[in-house]
Design a protein around this motif. Structure first.
Motif, PDB file in Angstrom:
ATOM      1  N   ASP A 157      -3.492  -7.480  -8.410  1.00 52.61           N
ATOM      2  CA  ASP A 157      -4.733  -6.697  -8.446  1.00 52.61           C
ATOM      3  C   ASP A 157      -4.472  -5.313  -7.853  1.00 52.61           C
ATOM      4  OD1 ASP A 157      -6.105  -8.903  -9.446  1.00 52.61           O
ATOM      5  OD2 ASP A 157      -6.490  -9.667  -7.424  1.00 52.61           O
TER       6      ASP A 157
ATOM      7  N   ARG B   6      -3.562   0.125  -3.315  1.00 53.74           N
ATOM      8  CA  ARG B   6      -3.255  -1.198  -2.736  1.00 53.74           C
ATOM      9  C   ARG B   6      -3.035  -2.182  -3.885  1.00 53.74           C
ATOM     10  NH1 ARG B   6      -4.781  -3.841   2.312  1.00 53.74           N
ATOM     11  NH2 ARG B   6      -4.817  -6.097   2.075  1.00 53.74           N
TER      12      ARG B   6
ATOM     13  N   GLU C 113       0.836  -1.196   0.000  1.00 54.04           N
ATOM     14  CA  GLU C 113       0.000   0.000   0.000  1.00 54.04           C
ATOM     15  C   GLU C 113       0.874   1.250   0.000  1.00 54.04           C
ATOM     16  OE1 GLU C 113      -3.970  -1.560   2.405  1.00 54.04           O
ATOM     17  OE2 GLU C 113      -2.703   0.015   3.265  1.00 54.04           O
TER      18      GLU C 113
ATOM     19  N   ILE D 243      -8.531   3.394  -3.014  1.00 51.53           N
ATOM     20  CA  ILE D 243      -9.442   3.925  -1.993  1.00 51.53           C
ATOM     21  C   ILE D 243      -9.167   5.421  -1.888  1.00 51.53           C
ATOM     22  CG2 ILE D 243     -10.199   3.773   0.403  1.00 51.53           C
ATOM     23  CD1 ILE D 243      -8.951   0.943   0.450  1.00 51.53           C
TER      24      ILE D 243
ATOM     25  N   ARG E 106     -11.385   8.762  -9.890  1.00 52.15           N
ATOM     26  CA  ARG E 106     -10.888   7.465  -9.415  1.00 52.15           C
ATOM     27  C   ARG E 106     -11.107   6.369 -10.459  1.00 52.15           C
ATOM     28  NH1 ARG E 106     -12.281   2.787  -7.317  1.00 52.15           N
ATOM     29  NH2 ARG E 106     -14.462   3.229  -7.750  1.00 52.15           N
ATOM     30  N   ARG E 107     -12.262   6.412 -11.144  1.00 56.51           N
ATOM     31  CA  ARG E 107     -12.547   5.381 -12.152  1.00 56.51           C
ATOM     32  C   ARG E 107     -11.640   5.511 -13.372  1.00 56.51           C
ATOM     33  NH1 ARG E 107     -18.110   6.543 -11.121  1.00 56.51           N
ATOM     34  NH2 ARG E 107     -18.149   7.740 -13.060  1.00 56.51           N
TER      35      ARG E 107
ATOM     36  N   THR F 235      -2.086  -6.087  -4.694  1.00 57.12           N
ATOM     37  CA  THR F 235      -2.056  -7.406  -4.054  1.00 57.12           C
ATOM     38  C   THR F 235      -1.437  -8.409  -5.014  1.00 57.12           C
ATOM     39  OG1 THR F 235      -4.084  -6.827  -2.871  1.00 57.12           O
ATOM     40  CG2 THR F 235      -3.427  -9.145  -2.874  1.00 57.12           C
TER      41      THR F 235
ATOM     42  N   GLU G  83      -6.355  -1.941  -6.099  1.00 58.08           N
ATOM     43  CA  GLU G  83      -7.537  -1.377  -5.457  1.00 58.08           C
ATOM     44  C   GLU G  83      -7.217   0.068  -5.081  1.00 58.08           C
ATOM     45  OE1 GLU G  83     -10.479  -2.135  -1.597  1.00 58.08           O
ATOM     46  OE2 GLU G  83      -8.715  -3.395  -1.942  1.00 58.08           O
TER      47      GLU G  83
ATOM     48  N   TYR H 191      -0.437   0.238 -13.639  1.00 57.34           N
ATOM     49  CA  TYR H 191      -1.443  -0.774 -13.960  1.00 57.34           C
ATOM     50  C   TYR H 191      -0.858  -1.870 -14.851  1.00 57.34           C
ATOM     51  CZ  TYR H 191      -5.654  -2.880 -15.887  1.00 57.34           C
ATOM     52  OH  TYR H 191      -6.607  -3.777 -16.285  1.00 57.34           O
TER      53      TYR H 191
END
Length: 862
Positions: free
Chosen positions: A704, A718, A658, A708, A671-672, A720, A706, A695
């Motif tokens: 993956d 984040r 993170e 926030i 964010r999208r 993973t 994420e 990405y």
């Protein structure tokens, strides 16, 4: 467009076919028998072209109301799904390899059978009222059955009749023969049939060729895929050319219509002027001429009304508004007690009420002639009207036919029904119904007025339809042009990036060599100096890896399963990137008067992820720089790592990383989109590529992402990663370091700084090194040494040099001394190895900037 024209492929089709045939010849001449990468590329191309063909055929069928193109679109859609499964299963799925292999065995052969079978069945079904959705469901069931069948049936066998290795595909080739015959018979009635006949003839060779394939990616299989791509590209480009020709024809029709309208308006204006002049003369006539004068005024009023209606409908571009203007004008200015416009269906021989006048609304309810009502064609007035004749019934009460009687029950006494048609051969597409309560209520002049009005409405309706078609074609063309321009920009950017990468690699090569030599041979450095040299070495390595990925702007890179992963301690990576970015989050922030605090948090022992260390550092650097930009007034930057629990199992299965900040945060829309390439909220200060590269790195590592974030609450990224055993991954990539023997080496490069630094390193290892500044000088030096009986066993040469490049050097040296090992040292090394384009005669390729250990290994192996 006539049928023969639609069958003539343009220069673009021949150009694409020539390029693909050239590639096929290159595959045949290639020394490599197994081509899995090219096989995957061709599979992907087949999937993409099949998907585009499905879209084009469905759009064609929807616009022309033809069933066959829609059924063909369903066939290509299901085939595209199978090809997509075939492409996906070629990837490395570590979680369920047996399922992926089983699925892959049952994907290519079903597609080979389903395409001709679906097209063959679609031919007779197109003559019936077949539901495309049900047809697609049936194809999916057939696909599932075929996948199960070919997952069980052996794909290969011992050479049998005519040396065939894949007898299960013989029926697939036979299915194309009746398909070719069926399309060829329909070529005069359907312009697409000839195109599909040629496509079927090309694609027939795909299963024929694949009968002799020994493996999934051998030359025979690759050639069959090339033929498949040629056939589908021929079909795609021919459909596109046909659409372009139709657009041009519609544009010519629109121009002709415009000229016709202008001529008609001129004629109306001329006639109006004549009547006005005649009216002036009538006023001075005797009283006996008053009736004639009144008739002339009525005629003039009707002509003026016709002109006003013509101008009103000319300003509108859609049928609904045109019909509304016509009905309202007739209802108000003729006048009429009932006015309606109906559309005519040749197939069902029925009229559908499209528009009813405002004043005629209550009467339409009584007559059951509200909008969208259907009217059957009787054998009297309506049948003559849909045949193209204007019908006037002065006394509809005396007419026994159903439609006149319906109007009579509503209290109407006379009616005029005028046809709407563009040309006589095109047929009637609608009628105008005008009625009055009184019998014998329409004069011959009024009937002629309604006939002329319908002529204008017909032309305007045709123009509106052409306008809609042209607008759609223009929008499609604009989207296509935008996509092509974007591809050209990326290709140009990639070519420029390739040249920049070569120059950067040359520039940092001396730095890498000297730092590597200092760390290897010098022992008198302090711990602080050695640590700083190690930071420089990591930074140079990261620059080299970043430069190597600059080619990804226009060329796909390696997948996750092809990368040389190694275990990377996460907390160590945290410390390294914080040191590399200290100037940004510490020094530059303090210059603005801001303070950014950094925290490193780890749950338990430092987790280890399998990754490319340089790419992991690059991803973290991008996230840290983004977080720093989000805190212009200071804040807290937190790097956190630990183990994530797999849902439902409660055991550690994955590692998370993170990067959190206490900055401005992002709204939901930002964010999208923040991971999209070239999307940025920084204006001129940002390129929009940082998070897109993060990405891409995550995707290549099977991780993956994420995000926030909320406005005013900061942002947390984040990532993973899958938890993989370091020992299982690292042992396979270990190589035993050989000690190179001392030997004579000829070093050829056009960069004097690199020549000096590389010579010093090699001399320090005990080699005898002679340098040459350029390809021509190097060849002469090698030949002189050969004549003197002192040949060079090893030659290290650059690739990109003026006048004589590294390829020419390798050819000349191998021709003079076949036993000499030629090592190519180039900034394009990774691209050459990845694409399999290593020049002939080259023993090994080493990327710039070179590492001493790698160079020693190659020299020892030579």
């Amino acid at each position: 467009m006539d049928v023969q024209h639609s069958l003539n492929p343009g220069r673009e089709v021949f150009a694409v076919a020539l390029l693909l045939l050239t590639a096929m010849v290159a595959v045949i001449l290639s020394a490599t028998d197994d081509l899995p990468a090219l096989h995957s590329i061709l599979d992907t191309a087949v999937f993409m072209v099949s998907a585009v063909l499905a879209f084009l055929l469905w759009d064609l069928g929807w616009r022309t109301r033809q069933l066959l193109p829609r059924l063909q679109a369903v066939v290509f859609t299901v085939v595209a799904v199978l090809e997509l499964l075939h492409v996906i299963t070629a990837l490395d799925f570590t979680e369920a390899p047996s399922a992926a292999v089983l699925l892959r065995l049952g994907t290519w052969s079903p597609a080979a059978y389903l395409l001709p079978l679906g097209l063959l069945v679609a031919l007779p079904l197109s003559r019936r009222d077949t539901n495309p959705a049900m047809f697609g469901v049936a194809l999916l069931f057939i696909s599932a059955g075929l996948m199960v069948l070919f997952a069980v049936v052996p794909r290969y066998s011992a050479p049998g009749f005519l040396g065939i290795l894949r007898p299960t595909l013989i029926p697939a080739a036979l299915l194309w023969i009746p398909l070719i015959a069926g399309f060829w018979r329909r070529r005069r009635a359907d312009r697409l049939a000839g195109v599909f006949a040629i496509f079927s003839g090309i694609t027939l060779f795909v299963p024929v060729i694949i009968l002799y394939s020994e493996t999934a990616a051998d030359k025979v299989a690759v050639l069959a895929h090339f033929v498949r791509v040629i056939g589908e590209l021929y079909l795609l480009l021919t459909l596109t050319q046909m659409g372009t020709a139709d657009t041009a024809q519609r544009m010519r029709a629109e121009q002709a219509l415009k000229a016709s309208n202008e001529a008609l308006e001129a004629r109306v204006a001329e006639r109006t002027a004549e009547l006005q002049a005649a009216n002036v003369g009538l006023r001075v006539e005797a009283q006996t001429r008053q009736v004639a004068e009144q008739d002339a005024l009525i005629q003039l009023e009707r002509l003026n009304l016709l002109e006003r209606i013509t101008r009103a409908i000319a300003e509108r571009q859609d049928l609904e508004s045109i019909f509304q203007v016509v009905v309202r004008s007739v209802e108000e200015h003729m006048p009429a007690d009932f006015a309606a416009l109906c559309s005519y269906s040749h197939h069902s021989r029925t009229l559908t009420v499209t528009r009813v006048g405002t004043r005629s609304g209550p009467l339409a309810l009584d007559l059951a002639m509200t909008e969208q009502s259907r009217i059957e064609i009787d054998q009297n007035g309506l049948s003559r009207c849909v045949a193209g004749a204007l019908v006037y019934e002065p006394d509809i009460v005396a007419i026994p036919s159903p439609f006149p009687q319906r109007l009579a029950r509503g209290g109407l006494g006379s009616m005029v029904v005028a046809p709407l048609m563009v040309e006589q051969r095109s047929g009637v597409f609608g009628v105008l119904v005008v009625a009055r309560r009184a019998a014998n209520a329409f004069s011959s002049a009024e009937c002629e007025f309604l006939r002329q009005l319908c002529d204008h409405v017909s032309l305007a309706a045709n123009q509106a339809q052409l306008h809609d078609s042209l607008k759609q074609a223009y929008d499609d063309l604009k989207l296509t042009q935008g996509a092509v321009m974007q591809q050209e920009r990326l290709r140009a950017l990639g070519q420029m990036a390739s040249g920049i990468a070569h120059d950067i690699n040359n520039a940092i090569s001396p730095v890498s060599l000297y730092v590597d030599a200092l760390l290897t041979h010098e022992t008198g450095f302090s711990d602080r100096a050695r640590k700083q040299l190690e930071v420089i070495q990591r930074a140079v390595d990261d620059v080299a890896h970043t430069v190597a990925r600059m080619g990804e702007f226009y060329r796909q890179g390696k997948g996750y399963g092809q990368m040389d992963l190694a275990p990377v301690p996460v907390t160590q990576a945290f410390r390294e990137v914080l040191e590399l970015t200290r100037a940004r989050w510490s020094d530059m922030a303090q210059q603005r008067g801001a303070v950014i605090e950094t925290n490193v948090e780890c749950e338990g022992e430092s987790p280890i992820v399998m990754a490319l260390a340089s790419e992991l550092r690059e991803a973290l650097i991008n996230l840290i720089l983004n977080a720093t930009d989000a805190m212009p007034d200071g804040g807290t930057l937190t790097l956190r790592t630990g183990h994530a629990l797999e849902a439902g199992k409660g055991i550690s299965r994955r590692v998370f990383i993170e990067v959190s900040d206490t900055g401005a945060g992002m709204d939901e829309a930002t964010r999208r989109r923040c991971l999209e390439p070239f999307f940025t909220t920084k204006g001129d200060r940002g390129s929009g590529l940082g998070l897109a590269m993060v990405y891409g790195i995550a995707q290549r590592h099977g991780a993956d992402i994420e995000i926030i974030s909320a406005p005013g609450e900061g942002t947390t990224f984040r990532i993973t990663f899958p938890l993989t055993s370091p020992a299982a991954q690292s042992t396979g990539s270990l190589r035993i370091q050989k000690i190179p023997r001392h030997t004579k080496i000829l070093l050829i490069d056009d960069d004097p700084v690199l020549l000096t630094s590389l010579r010093e390193v090699l001399v320090h290892d005990g080699h005898q090194v002679q340098t040459a500044s350029g390809g021509g000088v190097g060849i002469e030096a090698f030949r002189d040494a050969l004549k003197a009986g002192k040949p060079f066993p090893v030659v290290i040469t650059d690739l990109g040099m003026p006048h004589v490049d590294g390829r020419a050097v390798a050819v000349a040296i191998k021709a003079a001394a076949p036993d000499t090992s030629v090592i190519m040292l180039t900034g394009w090394g990774q691209r050459l190895v990845a694409s399999g384009e290593i020049p002939a005669g080259v023993f090994a390729v080493v990327s710039k900037p070179p590492r001493i250990a790698e160079l020693r290994q190659v020299i020892a192996d030579s």
